[in-house]
Design a protein around this motif. Structure first.
Motif, PDB file in Angstrom:
ATOM      1  N   THR A   5      44.316  61.770 -32.547  1.00  0.00           N
ATOM      2  CA  THR A   5      44.395  61.649 -31.096  1.00  0.00           C
ATOM      3  C   THR A   5      43.982  62.944 -30.404  1.00  0.00           C
ATOM      4  OG1 THR A   5      46.691  62.399 -30.910  1.00  0.00           O
ATOM      5  CG2 THR A   5      46.334  60.041 -31.380  1.00  0.00           C
ATOM      6  N   LYS A   6      43.619  62.801 -29.155  1.00  0.00           N
ATOM      7  CA  LYS A   6      43.180  63.950 -28.362  1.00  0.00           C
ATOM      8  C   LYS A   6      44.324  64.926 -28.080  1.00  0.00           C
ATOM      9  CE  LYS A   6      40.852  65.108 -24.034  1.00  0.00           C
ATOM     10  NZ  LYS A   6      40.091  64.578 -22.904  1.00  0.00           N
ATOM     11  N   TYR A   7      45.501  64.413 -27.768  1.00  0.00           N
ATOM     12  CA  TYR A   7      46.605  65.266 -27.333  1.00  0.00           C
ATOM     13  C   TYR A   7      47.701  65.482 -28.365  1.00  0.00           C
ATOM     14  CZ  TYR A   7      44.540  64.461 -22.750  1.00  0.00           C
ATOM     15  OH  TYR A   7      43.676  64.382 -21.695  1.00  0.00           O
ATOM     16  N   PHE A   8      47.785  64.631 -29.373  1.00  0.00           N
ATOM     17  CA  PHE A   8      48.917  64.685 -30.299  1.00  0.00           C
ATOM     18  C   PHE A   8      48.523  64.909 -31.749  1.00  0.00           C
ATOM     19  CE2 PHE A   8      49.849  61.637 -26.852  1.00  0.00           C
ATOM     20  CZ  PHE A   8      50.830  62.357 -26.191  1.00  0.00           C
ATOM     21  N   GLY A   9      47.253  65.190 -32.009  1.00  0.00           N
ATOM     22  CA  GLY A   9      46.811  65.362 -33.385  1.00  0.00           C
ATOM     23  C   GLY A   9      46.867  64.047 -34.141  1.00  0.00           C
ATOM     24  N   GLU A  10      47.196  64.119 -35.404  1.00  0.00           N
ATOM     25  CA  GLU A  10      47.298  62.903 -36.195  1.00  0.00           C
ATOM     26  C   GLU A  10      48.637  62.229 -35.890  1.00  0.00           C
ATOM     27  OE1 GLU A  10      46.701  62.062 -40.799  1.00  0.00           O
ATOM     28  OE2 GLU A  10      45.106  63.256 -39.852  1.00  0.00           O
ATOM     29  N   THR A  11      48.575  60.939 -35.580  1.00  0.00           N
ATOM     30  CA  THR A  11      49.763  60.214 -35.143  1.00  0.00           C
ATOM     31  C   THR A  11      49.849  58.863 -35.837  1.00  0.00           C
ATOM     32  OG1 THR A  11      49.618  61.243 -32.957  1.00  0.00           O
ATOM     33  CG2 THR A  11      50.934  59.262 -33.096  1.00  0.00           C
ATOM     34  N   GLU A  12      51.054  58.488 -36.170  1.00  0.00           N
ATOM     35  CA  GLU A  12      51.319  57.177 -36.755  1.00  0.00           C
ATOM     36  C   GLU A  12      51.510  56.170 -35.623  1.00  0.00           C
ATOM     37  OE1 GLU A  12      51.966  54.426 -39.791  1.00  0.00           O
ATOM     38  OE2 GLU A  12      51.505  56.542 -40.087  1.00  0.00           O
ATOM     39  N   ILE A  13      50.767  55.041 -35.695  1.00  0.00           N
ATOM     40  CA  ILE A  13      50.945  53.985 -34.700  1.00  0.00           C
ATOM     41  C   ILE A  13      51.228  52.668 -35.410  1.00  0.00           C
ATOM     42  CG2 ILE A  13      49.449  55.097 -32.986  1.00  0.00           C
ATOM     43  CD1 ILE A  13      47.355  52.840 -33.728  1.00  0.00           C
ATOM     44  N   ASN A  14      51.854  51.786 -34.677  1.00  0.00           N
ATOM     45  CA  ASN A  14      52.093  50.432 -35.165  1.00  0.00           C
ATOM     46  C   ASN A  14      50.866  49.601 -34.800  1.00  0.00           C
ATOM     47  OD1 ASN A  14      52.867  47.780 -35.576  1.00  0.00           O
ATOM     48  ND2 ASN A  14      54.873  48.021 -34.603  1.00  0.00           N
ATOM     49  N   PRO A  15      50.142  49.046 -35.769  1.00  0.00           N
ATOM     50  CA  PRO A  15      48.944  48.249 -35.462  1.00  0.00           C
ATOM     51  C   PRO A  15      49.225  47.085 -34.512  1.00  0.00           C
ATOM     52  CG  PRO A  15      49.105  48.659 -37.817  1.00  0.00           C
ATOM     53  CD  PRO A  15      50.382  49.143 -37.199  1.00  0.00           C
TER      54      PRO A  15
END
Length: 148
Positions: A5-15
């Motif tokens: 992500t642009k603001y949070f670096g690598e991020t875990e998301i729920n698909p």
């Protein structure tokens, strides 16, 4: 699922939280998958982040929090495209242009993001009315609201 992500670096998301823009966004027609990420604890501002392109992210806000009389009448074709059946299915967000100082920031009230949060379909909808502009100063609107 991990995304960059642009603001949070690598991020875990729920698909399952992925928002689908079948026609993309104006200027970014190839970008169809986004996710909403919280930008701050109070939740006023969020980031609409592309799940594919790291640098494609928009700061967004609920326009109804800043503009008390904000009105939006969706055309039948939009209701059909997004499969909106009930008003409570709809989430409306405005893209913010963050400025320094923050109080000078503006929001695009003429072309809000409309999301059916039950099925995650979305579209940027251009309001045909001249009542709103792409650069409404949201904090001044909020101040007017507090004074009244």
């Amino acid at each position: 699922m991990q995304i960059r992500t642009k603001y949070f670096g690598e991020t875990e998301i729920n698909p399952e939280e992925t928002i689908h823009f079948s026609q993309g966004l104006p200027g970014f027609l190839q970008e169809k998958q986004f996710v909403l990420l919280g930008l701050e604890e109070n939740g006023f501002f969020q980031v609409l982040q592309s799940t594919v392109t790291e640098q494609l992210a928009f700061v967004v806000v609920n326009p109804f929090l800043f503009v008390e009389d904000y009105q939006l009448q969706l055309e039948d074709t939009v209701l059909e495209q997004l499969a909106i059946k009930h008003e409570q299915d709809v989430m409306v967000l405005a893209i913010v242009t963050v400025k320094d100082p923050l109080a000078c920031s503006t929001a695009n009230l003429q072309a809000p993001i409309v999301i059916n949060h039950t099925n995650k379909r979305a579209k940027q909808y251009i309001i045909k009315s001249q009542h709103y502009t792409p650069r409404e100063t949201i904090f001044q609107q909020a101040e007017k609201k507090e004074v009244e």
